[in-house]
Design an enzyme around this catalytic site. Sequence first.
Site, PDB file in Angstrom:
ATOM      1  N   PRO A 219      -3.199   5.183 -12.762  1.00  0.00           N
ATOM      2  CA  PRO A 219      -4.453   4.451 -12.532  1.00  0.00           C
ATOM      3  C   PRO A 219      -4.772   3.442 -13.636  1.00  0.00           C
ATOM      4  O   PRO A 219      -5.320   2.377 -13.365  1.00  0.00           O
ATOM      5  CB  PRO A 219      -5.500   5.571 -12.481  1.00  0.00           C
ATOM      6  N   PHE A 247      -0.508   5.216  -6.336  1.00  0.00           N
ATOM      7  CA  PHE A 247       0.228   4.379  -5.373  1.00  0.00           C
ATOM      8  C   PHE A 247       1.665   4.870  -5.171  1.00  0.00           C
ATOM      9  O   PHE A 247       2.597   4.067  -5.116  1.00  0.00           O
ATOM     10  CB  PHE A 247       0.250   2.915  -5.820  1.00  0.00           C
ATOM     11  N   ASN A 330      15.547  -2.514 -11.905  1.00  0.00           N
ATOM     12  CA  ASN A 330      16.419  -3.677 -11.716  1.00  0.00           C
ATOM     13  C   ASN A 330      17.016  -3.663 -10.309  1.00  0.00           C
ATOM     14  O   ASN A 330      16.984  -4.669  -9.593  1.00  0.00           O
ATOM     15  CB  ASN A 330      17.528  -3.697 -12.760  1.00  0.00           C
ATOM     16  N   GLY A 332      15.834  -1.756  -7.881  1.00  0.00           N
ATOM     17  CA  GLY A 332      14.711  -1.732  -6.948  1.00  0.00           C
ATOM     18  C   GLY A 332      14.223  -3.125  -6.598  1.00  0.00           C
ATOM     19  O   GLY A 332      13.792  -3.374  -5.466  1.00  0.00           O
ATOM     20  N   GLN A 427       1.677 -18.648  11.767  1.00  0.00           N
ATOM     21  CA  GLN A 427       0.907 -19.855  12.056  1.00  0.00           C
ATOM     22  C   GLN A 427       1.481 -20.595  13.259  1.00  0.00           C
ATOM     23  O   GLN A 427       0.732 -21.117  14.092  1.00  0.00           O
ATOM     24  CB  GLN A 427       0.908 -20.773  10.824  1.00  0.00           C
ATOM     25  N   HIS A 429       2.823 -19.305  15.774  1.00  0.00           N
ATOM     26  CA  HIS A 429       2.446 -18.569  16.984  1.00  0.00           C
ATOM     27  C   HIS A 429       1.001 -18.837  17.396  1.00  0.00           C
ATOM     28  O   HIS A 429       0.585 -18.412  18.476  1.00  0.00           O
ATOM     29  CB  HIS A 429       2.624 -17.067  16.773  1.00  0.00           C
ATOM     30  N   GLU A 454       7.270  -2.971  -7.681  1.00  0.00           N
ATOM     31  CA  GLU A 454       8.529  -3.100  -8.434  1.00  0.00           C
ATOM     32  C   GLU A 454       8.396  -4.122  -9.561  1.00  0.00           C
ATOM     33  O   GLU A 454       9.352  -4.788  -9.942  1.00  0.00           O
ATOM     34  CB  GLU A 454       9.708  -3.480  -7.517  1.00  0.00           C
ATOM     35  N   ARG A 466      10.264 -15.076 -21.207  1.00  0.00           N
ATOM     36  CA  ARG A 466      10.670 -14.439 -22.467  1.00  0.00           C
ATOM     37  C   ARG A 466      12.157 -14.667 -22.731  1.00  0.00           C
ATOM     38  O   ARG A 466      12.572 -14.954 -23.855  1.00  0.00           O
ATOM     39  CB  ARG A 466      10.339 -12.955 -22.409  1.00  0.00           C
TER      40      ARG A 466
END
Length: 471
Positions: A219, A247, A330, A332, A427, A429, A454, A466
């Site tokens: 959390p 989550f 990585n 994932g 959009q 559609h 992820e 970085r």
Amino acid sequence: MLALCPSFGAGGGNAPSPALLESEVCNRYAKKASPGGSPPPAANAGGPEARTTNPGRRRGAASRTAMAWRAARLRVTAPLLLRQRGIASCIDPSAGLTEEQKEFQKVALDFATREMAPHMAEWDEKEIFPVETMRKAAQLGFGGIYVKPDVGGSGLSRLDTSIIFEALSTGCTSTTAYMSIHNMCAWMIDTFGNEEQRHRFCPSLCCMEKFASYCLTEPGSGSDAASLLTSAKRKGDTYVLNGSKAFISGGGDTDIYVVMCRTGGPGPKGISCVVLEKGTPGLSFGKKEKKVGWNSQPTRAVIFEDCVVPVGNRLGAEGQGFNIAMKGLNGGRINIASCSLGAAHASVLLAQEHLTVRKQFGEPLANNQYLQFRLAEMATRLVAARLMVRSAARALQDGREDAAVLCSMAKLFATDECFAICNQALQMHGGYGYLKDYAVQQFVRDVRVHQILEGTNEVMRMIVARNLLQG
């Protein structure tokens, strides 16, 4: 090697023809929409629309019914369109693959078409976690795709894995995304566990007798994962865990939890990784979250209250947990980007089909040059994203020094671009795209979260920047 079930083998002899599958879907829709299984009112002269005194209303109702009927067909046949139409086009997902990889891809597409796409809307609406369908996928080798064969895995490469997840995602992105997380957990145990741990946990995960969840986010620590607070105090030959995770995909319904916890001081070097099994005293779960998408997989908080775990369940050494978590992510990131590719490819084909059949101002939408240009842009972005994802997958497989940043770049680019592709397809559609009868809206909802999990795409930008500024 990947197990090829006879029903989905290289010959594909048992796969239904597109015409047969479309016929079956249309019949099911007609029976559901019209008592007694009669044809939809648009084709039934005795239906209420035919008796209305307003010809304009009659034509409008008939058109709407025909469009909804077609939507039910296209919801199931999106993967079929990919196989039949995409293979001969500039967005062919098999381009550049070896013959063996094309076989993996075909097996996955067949499975997506037959076992996932027909149920995608129901799983979403009723929030069904399709355990039995995933176990069927595991029979094809999809439960431990890049896990070593000696513990039940398929032993395939990261590129092979990306190809498979992209194909499966055309049938149900949400379910495939969970499978990608499960595969990541199995790989982490296979790679960082000792021989006893590998043989204890991996076989049941690879056949999906048991399912796994990855527990990193808390959390109070999302992107700042190294600040996690869940503690693991050493007590003899056990750890006592206290804290919570947020989550967690599969939380409460899954059996194995790969948990990052703090065994030492602050920062990443104080984090270790342990494996918990459902039913461990002190392990509990929060309420099932209500989500915009990803509804075929439950999401809950995972709670530890004086939860006792054997030291023998720790993966690697104390303090190695953060490194294990990042190495898992990585892969994932490649996996979730691949799921986005499948959803985007299916959405492009659905938009292509819609532009061809939908008429406005007396001609098909496909004749509108603006829409032609937008479709071309969608296709170009899809292929660019696919190339980037597959390049990063190769780098990760080869252990290149720049693999982590390439995975971040691929995840950033593919998930952003693929969401934009799905959204543009909706959009195109028009109002129909906003109806749940049409699969395109589900692809939009399911891929949106890929820009968050992820590692958020903002964090992906930080990683890339970085790397550029270090030298």
